[in-house]
Motif scaffolding. Structure first.
Motif, PDB file in Angstrom:
ATOM      1  N   UNK A   1       0.844  -1.197   0.000  1.00  0.00           N
ATOM      2  CA  UNK A   1       0.000   0.000   0.000  1.00  0.00           C
ATOM      3  C   UNK A   1       0.878   1.246   0.000  1.00  0.00           C
ATOM      4  N   UNK A   2       0.259   2.377  -0.291  1.00  0.00           N
ATOM      5  CA  UNK A   2       1.003   3.628  -0.278  1.00  0.00           C
ATOM      6  C   UNK A   2       1.536   3.920   1.118  1.00  0.00           C
ATOM      7  N   UNK A   3       0.773   3.526   2.136  1.00  0.00           N
ATOM      8  CA  UNK A   3       1.217   3.754   3.512  1.00  0.00           C
ATOM      9  C   UNK A   3       2.485   2.943   3.806  1.00  0.00           C
ATOM     10  N   UNK A   4       2.554   1.739   3.299  1.00  0.00           N
ATOM     11  CA  UNK A   4       3.745   0.909   3.502  1.00  0.00           C
ATOM     12  C   UNK A   4       4.962   1.508   2.781  1.00  0.00           C
ATOM     13  N   UNK A   5       4.725   2.011   1.585  1.00  0.00           N
ATOM     14  CA  UNK A   5       5.823   2.625   0.826  1.00  0.00           C
ATOM     15  C   UNK A   5       6.301   3.891   1.531  1.00  0.00           C
ATOM     16  N   UNK A   6       5.346   4.686   2.059  1.00  0.00           N
ATOM     17  CA  UNK A   6       5.716   5.910   2.769  1.00  0.00           C
ATOM     18  C   UNK A   6       6.544   5.581   4.007  1.00  0.00           C
ATOM     19  N   UNK A   7       6.169   4.518   4.693  1.00  0.00           N
ATOM     20  CA  UNK A   7       6.919   4.112   5.881  1.00  0.00           C
ATOM     21  C   UNK A   7       8.329   3.676   5.506  1.00  0.00           C
TER      22      UNK A   7
ATOM     23  N   UNK B   1       9.976   4.751   2.945  1.00  0.00           N
ATOM     24  CA  UNK B   1      10.702   5.966   2.564  1.00  0.00           C
ATOM     25  C   UNK B   1      11.175   6.718   3.808  1.00  0.00           C
ATOM     26  N   UNK B   2      10.312   6.818   4.813  1.00  0.00           N
ATOM     27  CA  UNK B   2      10.685   7.515   6.047  1.00  0.00           C
ATOM     28  C   UNK B   2      11.847   6.813   6.734  1.00  0.00           C
ATOM     29  N   UNK B   3      11.829   5.482   6.727  1.00  0.00           N
ATOM     30  CA  UNK B   3      12.917   4.711   7.337  1.00  0.00           C
ATOM     31  C   UNK B   3      14.234   4.972   6.609  1.00  0.00           C
ATOM     32  N   UNK B   4      14.176   5.029   5.263  1.00  0.00           N
ATOM     33  CA  UNK B   4      15.387   5.298   4.471  1.00  0.00           C
ATOM     34  C   UNK B   4      15.909   6.700   4.745  1.00  0.00           C
ATOM     35  N   UNK B   5      14.996   7.668   4.869  1.00  0.00           N
ATOM     36  CA  UNK B   5      15.411   9.032   5.145  1.00  0.00           C
ATOM     37  C   UNK B   5      16.047   9.151   6.527  1.00  0.00           C
ATOM     38  N   UNK B   6      15.478   8.449   7.470  1.00  0.00           N
ATOM     39  CA  UNK B   6      16.036   8.486   8.828  1.00  0.00           C
ATOM     40  C   UNK B   6      17.447   7.902   8.857  1.00  0.00           C
ATOM     41  N   UNK B   7      17.662   6.897   8.017  1.00  0.00           N
ATOM     42  CA  UNK B   7      18.988   6.273   7.943  1.00  0.00           C
ATOM     43  C   UNK B   7      19.898   7.003   6.962  1.00  0.00           C
TER      44      UNK B   7
ATOM     45  N   UNK C   1      19.684   7.118   3.757  1.00  0.00           N
ATOM     46  CA  UNK C   1      19.965   6.231   2.633  1.00  0.00           C
ATOM     47  C   UNK C   1      18.915   6.454   1.546  1.00  0.00           C
ATOM     48  N   UNK C   2      19.273   6.204   0.296  1.00  0.00           N
ATOM     49  CA  UNK C   2      18.274   6.317  -0.768  1.00  0.00           C
ATOM     50  C   UNK C   2      17.224   5.216  -0.636  1.00  0.00           C
ATOM     51  N   UNK C   3      16.021   5.507  -1.085  1.00  0.00           N
ATOM     52  CA  UNK C   3      14.945   4.519  -1.033  1.00  0.00           C
ATOM     53  C   UNK C   3      15.157   3.470  -2.119  1.00  0.00           C
ATOM     54  N   UNK C   4      15.287   2.225  -1.701  1.00  0.00           N
ATOM     55  CA  UNK C   4      15.365   1.103  -2.647  1.00  0.00           C
ATOM     56  C   UNK C   4      14.349   0.073  -2.198  1.00  0.00           C
ATOM     57  N   UNK C   5      13.302  -0.014  -2.958  1.00  0.00           N
ATOM     58  CA  UNK C   5      12.197  -0.865  -2.537  1.00  0.00           C
ATOM     59  C   UNK C   5      12.520  -2.335  -2.767  1.00  0.00           C
ATOM     60  N   UNK C   6      12.432  -3.116  -1.687  1.00  0.00           N
ATOM     61  CA  UNK C   6      12.449  -4.574  -1.749  1.00  0.00           C
ATOM     62  C   UNK C   6      11.131  -5.021  -1.127  1.00  0.00           C
TER      63      UNK C   6
END
Length: 485
Positions: A113-119, A121-127, A129-134
Motif C-alpha cells: 500500500x502507499x502507507x507501507x511505501x511511505x513508511x 521511505x521515512x525509514x530510508x530518510x532516517x537512515x 539512505x536512498x529509497x530502494x524498494x524490496x
C-alpha cells in the motif's frame, strides 16, 4: 557474480540506432545533437536510423510538440528510416512482456500500500539512505496469493548480488553493484507500462543494437539491463545493446544549459535567429566530437569520419557567437536563389513578387556582410524602401554641412553616365571627390545615407546598380539643395 556488456570495437550485428524524444516540449539542442550522432553512426556503419516518439506520458504529450519534433528533424536533414514509431500504441505489447516475466519468476505482483511505501521511505530518510524498494511480495508467486480486490503493481525482480559493468563507448567501464538497484515498477496499478519497461521492449522489437543518448540516462541503463537479461533467459534473442552515453551540453559559463544560454526550440534558431540548418548541424557535430582540427564539416564527410571514439567525456559548451560565425560561413557558401527565398519570406514578399528576383540579384553583394538570414533581410530592406527614405538617427549627421552640395555634384555626374554599372559608377564618384578636393569617403558616406538611409550597406557602387538609375537618382535628388535638403 558480475556481468559485462558488449564492446563496440567491431559491431557484430547490422547497426540500428534510434532517437526517442518525448513530445512534452520542443526539439532542443541536446536532443538534436543526440539524433545527429545516432544518424551519423548508423550511416557510417551502413545501418539503420529509427525514430520513436515516446508519448506514454499522456498528460504532457501534445500534438504540437510532435509536429515540432518532426519538423525540426526534417529541417535539420535528420532523415530517419521507415515510419516513426509511437510508443503509446504499443502498450499491449509492453504489458505482455511484463506478464511473461511474471510467469517465469523475473517479475512479481506487488500489493504494497502507499502507507507501507511511505513508511519505507521515512525509514530510508532516517537512515540517510536512498529509497530502494524490496517488497515483501518479492518471494510470493504473484499469481494466486494476492489479497482479493486489492490493486497491485508489477515489479521487476532485480538481482541483489554481484555487479554489472557496462563498457560504455564514451564513458568507459562503469560498474554498479546490484544491491544498489531496486525492484522498479514495470506495470502501474492500472495496468499501463512504465517508461523503463517500454523503452527496453521497443528497442528490442525495433532491433536497436546501439543506444546512443545523453549521460543523464546512464543510470537507466543499469536498471534496464535486467529486463533484457530476463527476457533473454525466457526466450533468447534479447542481447544487451551497446551503450554510448554522451555528456550534456552546458552554457559558455560552464553551467547546465538553460534558456538564458539559448536553450530554446530548434525552430527558434531557424525563425528568430536566422540560422541555416547545415550550420546548426555542423555546430552540433562539433559539440563534443572532433576530427583533428576540422571545423567546417559537410554531412558526407561527417558520415565518413564519425565514430564514437571521437566523442569526448567532458560536457560541451554552447556558444551562440561561435554558431553565428559558423553560420556566416554557410551564408556565404549558400545558393543565391535559396537565400533569396528565405529573405523574401522574412520580408513578406509573396511568390511571384518581382522583388524576389531582385533579391537573388542582390545576394552576392548582401551575403558577405551577413551572419544570418535576419541580417540578410535587414541588409536588403533598402531595396524596397519607399521615398522619401527614413534616415537612421546615427546616419542623419552625414547629410549635413557640405553633403547636399556634394550630392548635387554626384547627381549630375551619375545622370550623365551612358552605362549604369559598378565600374562606371565608381569612376564618376571618384571624379567628383577629386574635383571637390575631398577623400572618397567624404563623398561615399553621404551618398550611402541618401541611397539607403543608413551608415552601413553593401558596397556603394553595388547599391547604385541594384537600385537602378532612376531610383538611385531620385533618392539622391531628395537630398540636394534644389529639393530643400
Amino acid at each position: 557474480m558480475s556481468a559485462t556488456t558488449n564492446s563496440d570495437t567491431a559491431p557484430a550485428r547490422t547497426v540500428v540506432t534510434r532517437f526517442a524524444p518525448s513530445p512534452t516540449g520542443f526539439l532542443h539542442l541536446g536532443g538534436a545533437r543526440t539524433a545527429l550522432f545516432n544518424l551519423l553512426y548508423a550511416r557510417h556503419h551502413g545501418g539503420t536510423f529509427r525514430l520513436r516518439i515516446e508519448d506514454t506520458d499522456r498528460a504532457r504529450s501534445t500534438e504540437p510538440a510532435i509536429r515540432a519534433i518532426l519538423n525540426g528533424m526534417r529541417w535539420l536533414g535528420l532523415d530517419w528510416d521507415g515510419d516513426e514509431i509511437y510508443q503509446f500504441a504499443r502498450a499491449d505489447r509492453h504489458a505482455a512482456v511484463a506478464h511473461q516475466m511474471i510467469e517465469h519468476g523475473h517479475a512479481y505482483r506487488c500489493y504494497m500500500t502507499q502507507a507501507e511505501i511511505d513508511a519505507m521511505r521515512a525509514e530510508a530518510q532516517a537512515a540517510k539512505k536512498p529509497l530502494r524498494i524490496r517488497s515483501p511480495w518479492r518471494e510470493h508467486s504473484g499469481r494466486t496469493d494476492g489479497p482479493a480486490d486489492q490493486p497491485f503493481v508489477v515489479r521487476l525482480k532485480a538481482p541483489t548480488e554481484g555487479a554489472v559493468t557496462i563498457n560504455d563507448q564514451v564513458q568507459g567501464a562503469v560498474t554498479v553493484q546490484n544491491a544498489e538497484l531496486d525492484d522498479m515498477v514495470l506495470l502501474r496499478s492500472d495496468g499501463t507500462p512504465t517508461y523503463m519497461l517500454a523503452v527496453v521492449v521497443d528497442d528490442h522489437d525495433m532491433g536497436v543494437t546501439h543506444v546512443i543518448r545523453g549521460d543523464d540516462h546512464l543510470n537507466n541503463a543499469f536498471r534496464q539491463l535486467p529486463i533484457y537479461r530476463a527476457m533473454d533467459a525466457i526466450e533468447g534473442g534479447w542481447p544487451d545493446p551497446v551503450y554510448a552515453h554522451i555528456p550534456l551540453i552546458h552554457g559558455a559559463d560552464g553551467a547546465k544549459l538553460s534558456k538564458r544560454h539559448g536553450a530554446v526550440g530548434i525552430e527558434a534558431y531557424r525563425d528568430e535567429l536566422g540560422i541555416l540548418p547545415e550550420a546548426l548541424d555542423n555546430y552540433l557535430l562539433r559539440l563534443g566530437w572532433g576530427h583533428g582540427d576540422d571545423e567546417i564539416i559537410a554531412r558526407d564527410d561527417a558520415i565518413r569520419w564519425f565514430d564514437l571514439s571521437g566523442v569526448g567525456k567532458s560536457p560541451s559548451r554552447f556558444d551562440l557567437k561561435k554558431l553565428e560565425n559558423l553560420n556566416g560561413h554557410y551564408i556565404r557558401a549558400a545558393d543565391d536563389a535559396r537565400l533569396a527565398g528565405l529573405v523574401a519570406d522574412k520580408l513578406d514578399l509573396a511568390p511571384g513578387d518581382p522583388g524576389r528576383a531582385k533579391l537573388e540579384t542582390a545576394m552576392p553583394a548582401l551575403k558577405p556582410r551577413a551572419a544570418n538570414v535576419n541580417e540578410l533581410a535587414d541588409g536588403a530592406a533598402f531595396l524596397f524602401a519607399q521615398r522619401p527614405l527614413a534616415v537612421d538617427e546615427a546616419a542623419a549627421p552625414l547629410l549635413a554641412g557640405d553633403a547636399p552640395a556634394l550630392l548635387a555634384r554626384l547627381h549630375a555626374a551619375l545622370d550623365a553616365l551612358h552605362n549604369w554599372d559598378t565600374e562606371s559608377a565608381e569612376a564618376a564618384v571618384r571624379q567628383v571627390a577629386e574635383d571637390a578636393g575631398v577623400k572618397l569617403g567624404q563623398v561615399a558616406q553621404p551618398l550611402r545615407v541618401a541611397l539607403t538611409g543608413r551608415k552601413t550597406s553593401p558596397g556603394i557602387f553595388d547599391v547604385l546598380v541594384l537600385l537602378g538609375r532612376d531610383e538611385s537618382l531620385a533618392r539622391i535628388a531628395d537630398h540636394t539643395p534644389a529639393n530643400g535638403a
